[in-house]
Design an enzyme around this catalytic site. Structure first.
Site, PDB file in Angstrom:
ATOM      1  N   ASP A  11       0.766  -1.190   0.167  1.00 18.94           N
ATOM      2  CA  ASP A  11      -0.065  -0.220   0.045  1.00 18.94           C
ATOM      3  C   ASP A  11       0.932   1.195   0.022  1.00 18.94           C
ATOM      4  O   ASP A  11       1.774   1.361   0.843  1.00 18.94           O
ATOM      5  CB  ASP A  11      -1.025  -0.179   1.308  1.00 18.94           C
ATOM      6  CG  ASP A  11      -1.657   1.092   1.390  1.00 18.94           C
ATOM      7  OD1 ASP A  11      -1.517   2.254   0.802  1.00 18.94           O
ATOM      8  OD2 ASP A  11      -2.856   1.075   2.200  1.00 18.94           O
ATOM      9  N   TYR A 228       0.156  -0.588  14.722  1.00 23.02           N
ATOM     10  CA  TYR A 228      -0.724  -0.682  13.822  1.00 23.02           C
ATOM     11  C   TYR A 228      -0.473   0.386  12.509  1.00 23.02           C
ATOM     12  O   TYR A 228      -0.303   1.278  12.706  1.00 23.02           O
ATOM     13  CB  TYR A 228      -2.246  -0.103  14.237  1.00 23.02           C
ATOM     14  CG  TYR A 228      -3.197  -0.177  13.072  1.00 23.02           C
ATOM     15  CD1 TYR A 228      -3.565  -1.491  12.487  1.00 23.02           C
ATOM     16  CD2 TYR A 228      -3.742   0.730  12.411  1.00 23.02           C
ATOM     17  CE1 TYR A 228      -4.281  -1.705  11.519  1.00 23.02           C
ATOM     18  CE2 TYR A 228      -4.848   0.693  11.379  1.00 23.02           C
ATOM     19  CZ  TYR A 228      -4.820  -0.721  10.779  1.00 23.02           C
ATOM     20  OH  TYR A 228      -5.778  -0.949   9.896  1.00 23.02           O
ATOM     21  N   LYS A 231      -3.516  -3.099   7.666  1.00 23.83           N
ATOM     22  CA  LYS A 231      -3.483  -4.530   7.665  1.00 23.83           C
ATOM     23  C   LYS A 231      -2.611  -5.185   6.404  1.00 23.83           C
ATOM     24  O   LYS A 231      -2.161  -4.197   5.695  1.00 23.83           O
ATOM     25  CB  LYS A 231      -4.959  -4.930   7.472  1.00 23.83           C
ATOM     26  CG  LYS A 231      -5.809  -5.122   8.599  1.00 23.83           C
ATOM     27  CD  LYS A 231      -5.260  -6.287   9.423  1.00 23.83           C
ATOM     28  CE  LYS A 231      -6.045  -6.591  10.734  1.00 23.83           C
ATOM     29  NZ  LYS A 231      -5.384  -6.517  11.990  1.00 23.83           N
TER      30      LYS A 231
HETATM   31  P1  13P Z   1      -5.399  -0.719   4.793  1.00 21.72           P
HETATM   32  O1  13P Z   1      -4.324  -1.952   5.574  1.00 21.72           O
HETATM   33  O2  13P Z   1      -5.773  -1.357   3.577  1.00 21.72           O
HETATM   34  O3  13P Z   1      -4.522   0.409   4.295  1.00 21.72           O
HETATM   35  O4  13P Z   1      -6.458  -0.586   5.723  1.00 21.72           O
HETATM   36  C1  13P Z   1      -6.195   0.640   6.845  1.00 21.72           C
HETATM   37  C2  13P Z   1      -7.450   0.752   7.650  1.00 21.72           C
HETATM   38  O5  13P Z   1      -7.326   1.060   8.704  1.00 21.72           O
HETATM   39  C3  13P Z   1      -8.679   0.705   6.995  1.00 21.72           C
HETATM   40  O6  13P Z   1      -9.673   1.004   7.614  1.00 21.72           O
HETATM   41 MG    MG Z   2      -5.200  -2.287   2.017  1.00 17.97          MG
HETATM   42 MG    MG Z   3      -4.129   2.040   3.449  1.00 17.99          MG
HETATM   43 MG    MG Z   4      -2.596  -2.791   4.166  1.00 19.63          MG
END
Ligand code: 13P
Ligand code: MG
Ligand code: MG
Ligand code: MG
Ligand code: 13P
Ligand code: MG
Length: 382
Positions: A11, A228, A231
């Site tokens: 990402d 965090y 994800k």
């Molecule tokens: P991503 O890992 O897809 O960037 O998701 C982050 C997030 O917190 C979505 O609410």
């Molecule tokens: Mg993502």
């Molecule tokens: Mg993201």
């Molecule tokens: Mg992600």
């Protein structure tokens, strides 16, 4: 000569929130990969996205964890990040946890799934890419595809599959792996992989000849970063047909929108919804978690295809069920089991909120003592 298929993703920032990759960042990555192809670092490539995750699908003859291939991916992500910053995209460079490249991408943020094989005369592969979930999300379908005859008829019918498969499982907390054989150790396997936040199926092999059939990107960003940072949004490669599960047996495992962790702020369980490439955008509550599947044939390292496997009315009912589950589970708001369990929430920003309340907790024994002294005080007034 062996062919290696490398799927490397990150990402690097996205449009209007954690929603979708911007085409200009794909174009930026494309320049780097085109150059690598001209310089014979890679044979072929295809770039795509699922939600806010940029996906580099590359073929070459250099084996897994190759420095030049990984450096190419790193440069593509860096260049795409530069454009993401220029455009002011959200969370530009999100998954690039390190500033400089050193040898290979492991532990640096991007997700990596690589498989090296001797090409069969026809080499069908399926590449699954998910957004808003974790690597353990593939445990359930991998079990169904390679170990459950109610899903995969070939386990019973095809003599090349009848002996079963071997599952390599990684314990991401201990940094150890174990290999278990199916069908004979199915219950042991399920005892582990039913905890997908900890035990992740990383590779699957055909038992009788050790042919590798599947690989999953197992990097867990929060365990690398200690906090965090979004994800992991994992990818998986599965080889199909001729002594391996048929394409339709592989896809059959996704006919239930099973619950996976991820979704909003990486903190909620939700149904994994298989979608076409055109619907690979996170919307409702930053989801629901989405999966795309692209089918290719690989011939002399060339990527023939893709075909967009979930772009099909046969999956409409699965998606409808996913909507029903979404409506139902969303009504739990901030309550478990919609929200993740405390152990997984440790890696989100929730601990910062709870920390503020620390000083306001009163020991139960002190509360009791205080009450008791009130009562004895009242008693003495009589
Ligand atoms: P991503 O890992 O897809 O960037 O998701 C982050 C997030 O917190 C979505 O609410
Ligand atoms: Mg993502
Ligand atoms: Mg993201
Ligand atoms: Mg992600
Ligand atoms: P074909 O006879 O079309 O090759 O089909 C074989 C198969 O794998 C069907 O699932
Ligand atoms: Mg046929």
């Amino acid at each position: 000569m062996k062919t290696t298929l490398s799927v490397i993703k990150a990402d690097i920032g996205s449009l209007a929130g954690h929603h979708v990759v911007h085409p200009d960042t794909i174009a930026a990555a494309n320049k780097i990969l085109a150059e690598a192809k001209r310089n014979n670092i890679i044979i072929d490539y295809y770039i795509t996205y699922v939600g806010d995750d940029l996906q580099l699908i590359m073929t070459h003859n250099r084996g897994e964890l190759d420095m030049k291939v990984h450096e190419t991916a790193w440069n593509a992500f860096k260049e795409a990040t530069r454009i993401a910053k220029e455009l002011g995209l959200y969370a530009a460079g999100q998954d690039l946890l390190s500033d400089s490249f050193s040898g290979n991408l492991r532990g640096m943020g991007p997700g990596i799934a690589e498989i090296e094989f001797e090409e069969r005369p026809s080499e069908p592969v399926v590449i699954f890419m998910a957004d808003k979930t974790e690597p353990g999300a593939y445990n359930l379908p991998l079990y169904k595809i390679f170990a459950d005859p109610f899903n995969t008829a070939g386990l019973i019918i095809d003599p090349m599959m009848h002996e079963g498969y071997k599952f390599e499982v990684l314990d991401v907390y201990e940094g150890e792996s174990i290999t278990l054989n199916t069908p004979e150790e199915s219950y042991d396997l399920l005892a582990l992989i039913g905890t997908p936040s900890r035990y992740i199926v990383r590779r699957v092999y055909r038992k009788h000849d050790n042919l590798q059939a599947a690989v999953v990107s197992v990097e867990r960003l929060n365990l690398i970063a200690g906090k965090y940072v979004g994800k992991d949004d994992p990818v998986m490669i599965i080889r199909a047909q001729h002594g391996l599960p048929a394409l339709g047996e592989i896809l059959e495992a996704f006919t239930i929108p099973y619950l996976v962790p991820g979704w909003m702020r990486g903190s909620h369980y939700g149904p994994l919804m298989p979608v076409s490439q055109k619907d690979a955008r996170a919307t409702r509550f930053d989801g629901p978690p989405r999966l795309i599947g692209l089918g290719f044939n690989i011939k002399n390292g060339k990527l023939v295809g893709p075909t967009d496997l979930f772009d099909d009315p046969a999956f409409d009912e699965v998606r409808r069920t996913a909507q029903l589950i979404t409506d139902y589970i969303r009504r739990h708001g901030p309550f478990m089991p919609h929200r993740l369990e405390p152990q997984e929430m440790e890696y989100t920003t929730l601990p910062l909120v709870i920390e503020k309340l620390k000083g306001r907790f009163k020991k139960e024994s002190d509360v009791y003592k205080a009450k008791h002294s009130i009562y004895s005080h009242e008693g003495s007034q009589e």
